[in-house]
Design an enzyme around this catalytic site. Structure first.
Site, PDB file in Angstrom:
ATOM      1  N   HIS A  83       0.853  -1.193   0.000  1.00 38.56           N
ATOM      2  CA  HIS A  83       0.000   0.000   0.000  1.00 38.56           C
ATOM      3  C   HIS A  83       0.886   1.238   0.000  1.00 38.56           C
ATOM      4  CE1 HIS A  83      -3.316   2.708   0.811  1.00 38.56           C
ATOM      5  NE2 HIS A  83      -2.556   3.293   1.713  1.00 38.56           N
ATOM      6  N   ASP A 162     -15.532   2.398   7.242  1.00 41.14           N
ATOM      7  CA  ASP A 162     -14.467   3.360   6.940  1.00 41.14           C
ATOM      8  C   ASP A 162     -14.953   4.386   5.928  1.00 41.14           C
ATOM      9  OD1 ASP A 162     -11.687   4.412   6.796  1.00 41.14           O
ATOM     10  OD2 ASP A 162     -11.930   3.776   4.721  1.00 41.14           O
ATOM     11  N   ARG A 169     -14.837  12.505   8.512  1.00 40.48           N
ATOM     12  CA  ARG A 169     -13.534  13.105   8.843  1.00 40.48           C
ATOM     13  C   ARG A 169     -13.190  14.218   7.863  1.00 40.48           C
ATOM     14  NH1 ARG A 169      -9.705   8.389   8.383  1.00 40.48           N
ATOM     15  NH2 ARG A 169      -8.117   9.935   8.811  1.00 40.48           N
ATOM     16  N   SER A 184      -7.955   3.387   9.151  1.00 45.29           N
ATOM     17  CA  SER A 184      -8.621   3.531   7.855  1.00 45.29           C
ATOM     18  C   SER A 184      -7.876   2.728   6.781  1.00 45.29           C
ATOM     19  CB  SER A 184      -8.671   5.020   7.500  1.00 45.29           C
ATOM     20  OG  SER A 184      -9.085   5.213   6.179  1.00 45.29           O
ATOM     21  N   LYS A 188      -9.031  -1.474   5.262  1.00 46.46           N
ATOM     22  CA  LYS A 188      -9.290  -1.789   3.854  1.00 46.46           C
ATOM     23  C   LYS A 188      -8.304  -2.818   3.338  1.00 46.46           C
ATOM     24  CE  LYS A 188      -9.262   2.584   3.158  1.00 46.46           C
ATOM     25  NZ  LYS A 188      -9.420   4.004   3.012  1.00 46.46           N
TER      26      LYS A 188
HETATM   27  N1  URA Z   1      -5.972   7.098   3.154  1.00 46.41           N
HETATM   28  C1  URA Z   1      -6.948   6.368   3.732  1.00 46.41           C
HETATM   29  O1  URA Z   1      -7.368   5.347   3.199  1.00 46.41           O
HETATM   30  N2  URA Z   1      -7.442   6.778   4.923  1.00 46.41           N
HETATM   31  C2  URA Z   1      -7.005   7.869   5.558  1.00 46.41           C
HETATM   32  O2  URA Z   1      -7.481   8.174   6.620  1.00 46.41           O
HETATM   33  C3  URA Z   1      -6.000   8.644   4.933  1.00 46.41           C
HETATM   34  C4  URA Z   1      -5.493   8.211   3.733  1.00 46.41           C
END
Ligand code: URA
Length: 436
Positions: A83, A162, A169, A184, A188
């Site tokens: 990631h 999320d 957010r 977050s 995922k």
């Molecule tokens: N990328 C994400 O997936 N979540 C965040 O909170 C910030 C960047």
């Protein structure tokens, strides 16, 4: 047992939540027992008071469990993904996934789209004629098993909590919290059914984290929480004070990434790809250390096996596999115009944010999630940090839909270059490595 509102006051007053409290908040939010405004209040309390590692893991798990976990038990091997926190010119995944898969490590990858000045892997892949990222979970599983890698988009079923929380957010000034970002991202990624994860935490003007201290803190948090969740994990902090590679824009970046599988490509992009591949191969248990892992990856590029894996993945995802060998099959912009240096000297600085925003303005990216991108457009750098140019030499080629587009952005693209009489070297690409 404390009520949900009492849990909000616990965090507001700076206390750590007890075991199970965060799960109750997230499941209550999913069930409609906690309203958006109450979740927003909790997010601000968490932003200001912080969450410790245990709380962050519980938040990660609770958001992960709000949706499906793609189960890949019938795929043999240690499944590893990467990631990136995102940057300008970051097309690494397109080469990395087939490269690592060709070394015997399955790479199930759920990627995102570009937003703001940073690009997204899905937009780049969709520049390949016919390529589909909206496959069924069964097809995803089958392609990972048969080819070794498959790259799809996030489905509605992955970590839906999320998605809702991120939207809150975004409008309540609570994005820039390391525990909230950690949960977050990991909720995922862990939904992909992986055993291990390598994180590329970008640092610099073109990145989400502008300075090394914040980026290091995020990397440490991601590594600690993923490890506590039982996953193999490591993080590289890599330079995003300059664009990565020489292209910005979807088809242009896809071509540049695929060239890596033929042993070509700009030094920084090759270094980033091989450094991440090496971490993945060690976590995937096919190499004892990063030095041996790099040798293995280089061998698979030289033998053509990495390029063959890319052809097979693209064909399995309904794309034209001939692009791997013939990038002219990718869509091309009708207008290609060079912008030239007004003076002689060395390129000593390149502003990634200015170039990323110019790419968005050309149509390579989006400012709102529902916008469509133009796969053809973008920038090709003819000079980068350290290049010596004479007045009149090309600094950058603009690939655009029209001449008017080039005229509109040319001054800002040229302003992204700083030239000087003295050469200044670019620092290292990999700044630090953080392992569990
Ligand atoms: N990328 C994400 O997936 N979540 C965040 O909170 C910030 C960047």
């Amino acid at each position: 047992m404390a009520t949900l509102v009492e849990l909000l006051s616990h965090k507001r007053d700076g206390h750590a939540h007890g075991e199970g409290d965060i799960r109750r908040l997230i499941s209550g939010f999913g069930a409609g027992e906690l309203a958006d405004y109450q979740m927003s209040a909790w997010l601000m309390a968490a932003y200001l008071r912080g969450l410790d590692e245990r709380e962050t893991l519980e938040l990660t798990d609770a958001m992960l469990e709000s949706g499906v976990v793609l189960e890949l038990d019938d795929v043999p091997g240690t499944k590893v993904d990467k990631h990136s926190t995102g940057g300008v010119g970051d097309k690494v995944s397109i080469a990395l996934a087939p490269l690592v898969a060709s070394c015997g490590v399955p790479v199930p990858m759920v990627s995102g789209r570009g937003l703001g000045h940073t690009g997204g892997t899905l937009d780049k892949l969709e520049a390949i004629p016919g390529f589909r990222v909206d496959l069924s979970i069964d097809d995803y599983r089958r392609i990972v098993r048969e080819v070794g890698t498959c790259m799809i988009g996030q489905t509605k079923e992955i970590a839906p909590a999320d998605k809702r929380i991120y939207a809150l957010r975004d409008v309540t000034a609570t994005v820039e919290s390391i525990p909230l970002i950690t949960a977050s991202i990991l909720s995922k990624k862990l939904a992909e059914g992986i055993d291990a994860l390598v994180l590329d935490v970008k640092v610099g003007r073109g990145a989400f984290m502008k300075d090394l201290d914040r980026a290091r803190a995020l990397a440490k948090s991601l590594v600690a929480v993923a490890a506590r969740g039982g996953k193999g994990v490591s993080a590289l902090l890599t330079d995003m004070d300059h664009p990565l590679g020489l292209t910005i824009g979807n088809a242009l970046e896809t071509a540049e990434a695929l060239a890596i599988l033929h042993g070509r490509g700009p030094a920084d992009l090759v270094e980033c790809t091989l450094a991440l591949a090496a971490e993945m191969l060690v976590l995937g248990k096919v190499a004892p250390d990063v030095a041996a892992a790099r040798v293995l990856a280089e061998k698979k590029i030289a033998s053509g096996e990495a390029a063959e894996t890319a052809r097979r993945m693209i064909a399995a995802q309904h794309g034209d596999p001939r692009v791997v060998d013939d990038p002219s099959r990718l869509p091309r912009a009708p207008v290609v115009r060079p912008l030239v240096a007004a003076r002689s000297g060395y390129v000593v600085d390149l502003d990634p944010l200015a170039l990323g925003l110019a790419g968005v303005e050309l149509g390579a990216g989006r400012t709102r999630a529902e916008q469509k991108v133009d796969p053809r457009v973008g920038l090709v750098l003819a000079a980068t940090v350290g290049t010596r140019v004479s007045a009149g030499d090309t600094l950058v080629e603009v690939h655009a839909a029209s001449d008017a587009q080039v005229d509109a952005i040319a001054p800002r693209v040229l302003a992204a270059f700083t030239l000087d009489d003295q050469s200044r070297a670019r620092g290292p690409l990999v700044l630090e490595t953080i392992r569990a």
